[in-house]
Design an enzyme around this catalytic site. Structure first.
Site, PDB file in Angstrom:
ATOM      1  N   ARG A  38       0.830  -1.197   0.000  1.00  0.00           N
ATOM      2  CA  ARG A  38       0.000   0.000   0.000  1.00  0.00           C
ATOM      3  C   ARG A  38       0.872   1.257   0.000  1.00  0.00           C
ATOM      4  NH1 ARG A  38      -3.549  -1.291   5.252  1.00  0.00           N
ATOM      5  NH2 ARG A  38      -1.551  -2.258   5.801  1.00  0.00           N
TER       6      ARG A  38
ATOM      7  N   LYS B  62       2.225   2.281   7.416  1.00  0.00           N
ATOM      8  CA  LYS B  62       2.581   1.422   8.539  1.00  0.00           C
ATOM      9  C   LYS B  62       3.492   2.127   9.523  1.00  0.00           C
ATOM     10  CE  LYS B  62       1.276  -2.050   9.136  1.00  0.00           C
ATOM     11  NZ  LYS B  62       0.017  -2.426   9.840  1.00  0.00           N
TER      12      LYS B  62
ATOM     13  N   TYR C 196      -0.461   4.501  10.717  1.00  0.00           N
ATOM     14  CA  TYR C 196      -0.793   3.522  11.753  1.00  0.00           C
ATOM     15  C   TYR C 196       0.462   3.335  12.596  1.00  0.00           C
ATOM     16  CZ  TYR C 196      -5.023   2.154   9.159  1.00  0.00           C
ATOM     17  OH  TYR C 196      -6.240   2.145   8.526  1.00  0.00           O
TER      18      TYR C 196
ATOM     19  N   HIS D 240       0.379   2.055  16.284  1.00  0.00           N
ATOM     20  CA  HIS D 240       0.262   0.921  17.217  1.00  0.00           C
ATOM     21  C   HIS D 240       1.377   0.974  18.256  1.00  0.00           C
ATOM     22  CE1 HIS D 240      -2.897  -0.767  14.729  1.00  0.00           C
ATOM     23  NE2 HIS D 240      -2.111  -0.688  13.676  1.00  0.00           N
TER      24      HIS D 240
ATOM     25  N   GLU E 128      -5.129   4.742  13.906  1.00  0.00           N
ATOM     26  CA  GLU E 128      -6.020   3.809  14.594  1.00  0.00           C
ATOM     27  C   GLU E 128      -6.699   4.408  15.825  1.00  0.00           C
ATOM     28  OE1 GLU E 128      -1.892   3.012  16.357  1.00  0.00           O
ATOM     29  OE2 GLU E 128      -2.737   3.477  14.388  1.00  0.00           O
TER      30      GLU E 128
ATOM     31  N   ASP F 251     -21.301 -10.608  20.023  1.00  0.00           N
ATOM     32  CA  ASP F 251     -20.950  -9.234  20.375  1.00  0.00           C
ATOM     33  C   ASP F 251     -21.662  -8.865  21.668  1.00  0.00           C
ATOM     34  OD1 ASP F 251     -20.484  -6.315  20.344  1.00  0.00           O
ATOM     35  OD2 ASP F 251     -19.965  -6.607  18.247  1.00  0.00           O
TER      36      ASP F 251
ATOM     37  N   LEU G   5     -11.161  -5.316  18.849  1.00  0.00           N
ATOM     38  CA  LEU G   5      -9.946  -4.711  19.373  1.00  0.00           C
ATOM     39  C   LEU G   5      -9.947  -4.888  20.886  1.00  0.00           C
ATOM     40  CD1 LEU G   5      -9.829  -1.405  17.290  1.00  0.00           C
ATOM     41  CD2 LEU G   5      -8.341  -3.398  17.047  1.00  0.00           C
TER      42      LEU G   5
ATOM     43  N   SER H 228      -7.746  -8.954  14.256  1.00  0.00           N
ATOM     44  CA  SER H 228      -7.332  -7.793  15.054  1.00  0.00           C
ATOM     45  C   SER H 228      -5.853  -7.824  15.392  1.00  0.00           C
ATOM     46  CB  SER H 228      -8.160  -7.723  16.336  1.00  0.00           C
ATOM     47  OG  SER H 228      -9.519  -7.516  16.037  1.00  0.00           O
TER      48      SER H 228
ATOM     49  N   ASP I 130      -4.056  -8.513  18.041  1.00  0.00           N
ATOM     50  CA  ASP I 130      -3.551  -8.002  19.312  1.00  0.00           C
ATOM     51  C   ASP I 130      -2.745  -9.114  19.969  1.00  0.00           C
ATOM     52  OD1 ASP I 130      -4.737  -5.411  19.246  1.00  0.00           O
ATOM     53  OD2 ASP I 130      -6.669  -6.316  19.719  1.00  0.00           O
TER      54      ASP I 130
ATOM     55  N   ASN J  24      -1.142  -7.274   8.580  1.00  0.00           N
ATOM     56  CA  ASN J  24      -1.450  -6.300   7.521  1.00  0.00           C
ATOM     57  C   ASN J  24      -2.178  -6.998   6.371  1.00  0.00           C
ATOM     58  OD1 ASN J  24       0.926  -7.649   6.739  1.00  0.00           O
ATOM     59  ND2 ASN J  24       1.716  -5.909   5.593  1.00  0.00           N
TER      60      ASN J  24
END
Length: 374
Positions: free
Chosen positions: A15, A75, A94, A96, A118, A198, A240, A268, A270, A300
């Site tokens: 990207r 990124k 992004y 993080h 994010e 959810d 998340l 996600s 994490d 990614n």
């Protein structure tokens, strides 16, 4: 302002932050745009297309960072790029920061200004710069499940589709947000039995109106989750997990409830988050096995679909990037509380509460850093 469009160097990252049409918008406002050579090639944009819209092509990352006031990218800053961080440099990407302690150290040591896509939010409490990539990541995650369920890729050989005379596969999706809905849309279209879990009943109500009847919508409590784990063929995590939490939604012990050789797709990504056994992987080495369950945790996923992803990402981030360039970073952050929420570091100070808690380091509010409060 001098805006630099960087070429991404993360593994299999194709990207680019800005399309040629996006460059045109900066140039129309009197800004100078530098584009690192071949930054857009992976997304289908030639150097000549950027030049046609008023950009200047620079040969190296070193030159780009040295000449730019504002780095616009996709990124996080990687180790090879740490040396380019400096005081007064603005980085919009992004980040993080909670997952990359060394990167956070470098932002603070250099006093560079970091604004994380994010963490920018909107008036409805959503995350507009995550939303377009979340949908693509959810859909891409299901496509990955199709791939890694195949025996030729080490899977259990189950076709994730409705086939007459054969048991219909079951797909469990945790989270009815943008990623979860994207995954559910494709999984349901292939005829699978799909269950979304959810805790937000409004999200479930929304899902009810846009997804077909073969999608079951369940409130996410422990018993419903356990029931789903026992019968599922693919578990997709699309929530998340709060960065400071040390507990897990699906623990290592709970993996024993899942059928052997099944698949977890953690969209996600994490690390050690909602799924205790999750750790980020790459497109080059996307899967690993824990407790007899294959895990796909590529961090990614949208990079596998760079043309679609780049257009979608630029559409979302460009209005904020233009505000930074037009007003200057401090005034843009003061004027826009939604953008301000994404401020990660400012002049050597950590300004993101979640990272401060996760990494147990001092932090201040963005408002205090900007002089908006005592």
């Amino acid at each position: 302002m001098i805006v630099g469009i960087a070429k991404e160097i993360k593994n299999n990252e194709y990207r680019v932050a800005c399309t040629p049409n996006g460059v045109k918008e900066f140039v129309k406002r009197g800004h100078t745009v530098l584009v690192e050579k071949d930054a857009g090639i992976g997304s289908g944009f030639s150097n000549e297309e950027y030049i046609a819209q008023g950009a200047e092509i620079v040969e190296t990352a070193e030159e780009l960072y040295k000449r730019s006031e504002f780095i616009y990218k996709v990124k996080e800053i990687l180790e090879e790029e740490y040396k380019y961080l400096r005081e007064d440099l603005i980085v919009f990407t992004y980040i993080h920061s909670n997952a990359h302690r060394e990167q956070t150290d470098k932002f603070l040591e250099s006093k560079a200004i970091g604004i994380a896509y994010e963490d920018v939010y909107d008036r409805n409490g959503g995350f507009p710069l995550l939303k377009p990539m979340s949908e693509i990541a959810g859909k891409g995650g299901f496509i990955a499940a199709l791939n890694f369920s195949q025996s030729i890729h080490g899977g259990n050989g189950l076709m994730l589709a409705r086939v007459h005379g054969v048991r219909t596969p079951e797909i469990t999706i945790i989270g009815a947000g943008n990623a979860g809905l994207g995954a559910a849309e494709l999984a349901a279209a292939f005829g699978n039995k799909v269950t979304i879990l959810d805790v937000n009943t409004d999200n479930l109500e929304h899902a009810k109106h846009i997804l077909p009847p073969n999608v079951e919508l369940l409130y996410s409590d422990e018993q419903n989750l356990i029931n789903c784990l026992k019968r599922t063929d693919v578990l997709m995590n699309c929530i998340l997990w709060p960065k400071w939490r040390t507990d897990h939604l699906v623990s290592r012990e709970m993996l024993k409830l899942i059928k052997p050789n099944s698949l977890i797709v953690d969209v996600s990504c994490d690390d050690n988050g909602a799924i205790e056994t999750s750790r980020s992987t790459s497109h080059d080495d996307p899967v690993y096995v824990e407790e007899g369950i294959t895990h796909y945790v590529v961090d990614n996923i949208p990079a596998a679909f760079p043309q679609t992803s780049t257009y979608s990402l630029c559409n979302a981030t460009l209005p904020f990037a233009l505000q930074i360039a037009d007003k200057g970073v401090k005034q843009a952050l003061i004027d826009n509380k939604y953008l301000r929420r994404g401020l990660t570091s400012y002049e050597g100070q950590l300004t993101l509460e979640e990272t401060g808690k996760k990494q147990d380091r001092p932090y201040i509010s963005p408002e205090k850093a900007l002089g908006m409060e005592d």
